[in-house]
Design an enzyme around this catalytic site. Structure first.
Site, PDB file in Angstrom:
ATOM      1  N   HIS A 111      -5.661  -0.846   2.243  1.00  0.00           N
ATOM      2  CA  HIS A 111      -4.617  -1.740   1.663  1.00  0.00           C
ATOM      3  C   HIS A 111      -4.386  -3.102   2.195  1.00  0.00           C
ATOM      4  CE1 HIS A 111      -2.999   1.932   0.097  1.00  0.00           C
ATOM      5  NE2 HIS A 111      -3.225   2.906   0.946  1.00  0.00           N
ATOM      6  N   HIS A 121     -10.725   2.203  -3.126  1.00  0.00           N
ATOM      7  CA  HIS A 121     -11.085   3.590  -2.595  1.00  0.00           C
ATOM      8  C   HIS A 121     -12.313   3.894  -2.846  1.00  0.00           C
ATOM      9  CE1 HIS A 121     -11.303   7.828  -3.865  1.00  0.00           C
ATOM     10  NE2 HIS A 121     -11.023   7.998  -2.675  1.00  0.00           N
ATOM     11  N   ARG A 125     -20.017  12.365  -0.773  1.00  0.00           N
ATOM     12  CA  ARG A 125     -20.016  13.558   0.004  1.00  0.00           C
ATOM     13  C   ARG A 125     -21.505  14.138  -0.481  1.00  0.00           C
ATOM     14  NH1 ARG A 125     -15.840  13.162  -3.534  1.00  0.00           N
ATOM     15  NH2 ARG A 125     -16.157  14.735  -5.605  1.00  0.00           N
TER      16      ARG A 125
END
Lengths: 289, 289
Positions: A111, A121, A125
């Site tokens: 932010h 963002h 993974r």
């Protein structure tokens, strides 16, 4: 299983390497920020290790930058293992036969203080059950209405960066991943997107681990290169009180999405996840006027 | 059904009367607020009517006070009717036979500028299917750790007020309603209560409509009397920057509760409810530092 062990080592090492590269670059941006617009000291990341409460369950390192340019930025890595609950096992590929899992990843949220610089963002993974796959993506959230459409320069630049990562790899389908992102980051209650999108992918296993991994690495690299360029392109732009106000209100939409719709956040919070890490993505100041 | 018609008229009239009394009193508090602590003009409620998108489905009036003492306060009344979805009908008393419903109510949330004055929530409602019942309650949310426990003066005063409302009526079970409130307004992900509690009740039908209605009226009256006294007791207290900061962080917990756990909010937002009215309860400024 030897194969998986090598893969686990390589992916966990990569997520840490990417974390180091990102944090180094973001700290460089902190130093580059002009004093006239961003008074005070350049910020640095502070790191905190955490362990899952389960024995031998692994853990992670949360990194937080509370700076003058990056008003609040979290970059987290983790390597966890354990057993899925029966409910989770039933809906996770390869976990129906054996509920054990291993997972490593990186997640990032930034932010910005300057309302003209978009929030962002990114996370990727690698998950192992009796099967293994990659997932992740990145998406941009401009805070000003003037920038919150597909033809805005920052949106175009971010999409180009994500497309470039996909185009280098046959295993990646950019159009599919772009649409998936638009569908996922959507505030159904307001009938509006969270931001201008990017890419989202999951359960990627093309049969070629090396290619899937190389793509996932490129998502990280291209994200870093693209977002840093967007920040540098805006870093000297002064802003008005009205723009700051609009930013704080747009951040409210971000909060609404994360607490109402984001599966990772709501699942984590409702099943005893690490509250501090999960909610580190919340914006530092928000308004619902 | 004639009986229900009279009851509908009486309850809808009461909710509007209570709304008028509350708004009048809160505007008086706005005027009483000392200029030295609360610069600017005393605020007034602004009202906006809304209609459900369904034909002949009723609607309501949202009242918002954005003042100098009341930083953001919503007082809403509504009278709606329609048909439950099969899913809702299955879990609503009396709706399995006939999915039609009628509902009227009042809901209130007040966020104060002065961090030493607690935030508060109150709502009461009357619902008719082939059966009819009352529900509602009120609960206090002090923003400072020093006030966020059961023995703090404001908590004691609020509990005493709610107990007094219950004690006047045989149909009300104070201990039960107090516990119900504590259970409901709980942030499971943080293992902490939202505030210091109050009362919560639902599906109240003792067989004596007049008594149930009289109790529900007293919940509103005692709420108004008790909360106004708490505000007057604190209105002259100056506050520090640190206290304001703590207030803004505590408000984050409020947001987390409403978006993650509050059944009314999440149900409303996920089933096409009026976003503006539902989210009017969100605090005006919030921090997750």
């Amino acid at each position: 299983m030897t194969d998986f062990d090598t893969r686990k080592d390589k992916t966990a090492h990569w997520f840490r390497t990417l974390r180091d590269q990102i944090c180094k670059e973001f700290e460089a941006l902190e130093r580059e920020a002009p004093d006239a617009l961003y008074p005070g000291e350049a910020g640095k990341f502070e790191y905190e290790d955490w362990q899952r409460k389960v024995e031998n369950g692994g853990g992670g390192t949360g990194g937080m930058l509370r700076g003058r340019l990056f008003e609040k930025c979290g970059v987290h890595i983790s390597v966890v293992k354990g057993e899925f609950t029966p409910e989770m096992a039933a809906r996770t590929p390869g976990a129906d036969k054996d509920p054990r899992f291993w997972a490593a990843g990186i997640s990032l949220i930034a932010h910005q203080r300057n309302p003209r610089i978009p929030a962002v963002h990114m996370n990727t993974r690698y998950i192992v059950t009796t099967q293994d796959w990659f997932g992740g993506g990145g998406d941009l959230t401009p805070t000003q209405a003037i920038d919150r459409h597909q033809d805005a320069p920052d949106a175009l630049a971010f999409h180009a960066g994500m497309k470039a990562a996909c185009d280098k790899h046959n295993v990646a389908d950019y159009e599919h991943y772009k649409n998936w992102c638009d569908e996922y980051f959507y505030l159904k209650h307001r009938d509006e997107p969270r931001g201008t999108g990017g890419i989202f992918y999951d359960r990627l296993n093309s049969g070629n681990f090396e290619e899937d991994f190389a793509f996932t690495q490129d998502v990280g690299r291209h994200f870093l290169k693209t977002y840093s360029a967007i920040v540098r392109g805006r870093i000297h732009e002064p802003w008005t009180e009205e723009e700051r106000e609009e930013q704080l209100i747009t951040r409210g939409r971000y909060v609404e999405f994360n607490l109402l719709w984001d599966r990772g956040t709501t699942f984590g919070l409702k099943t005893g996840g690490n509250v501090k890490t999960i909610l580190s993505s919340m914006p530092p100041v928000v308004k619902w006027p």
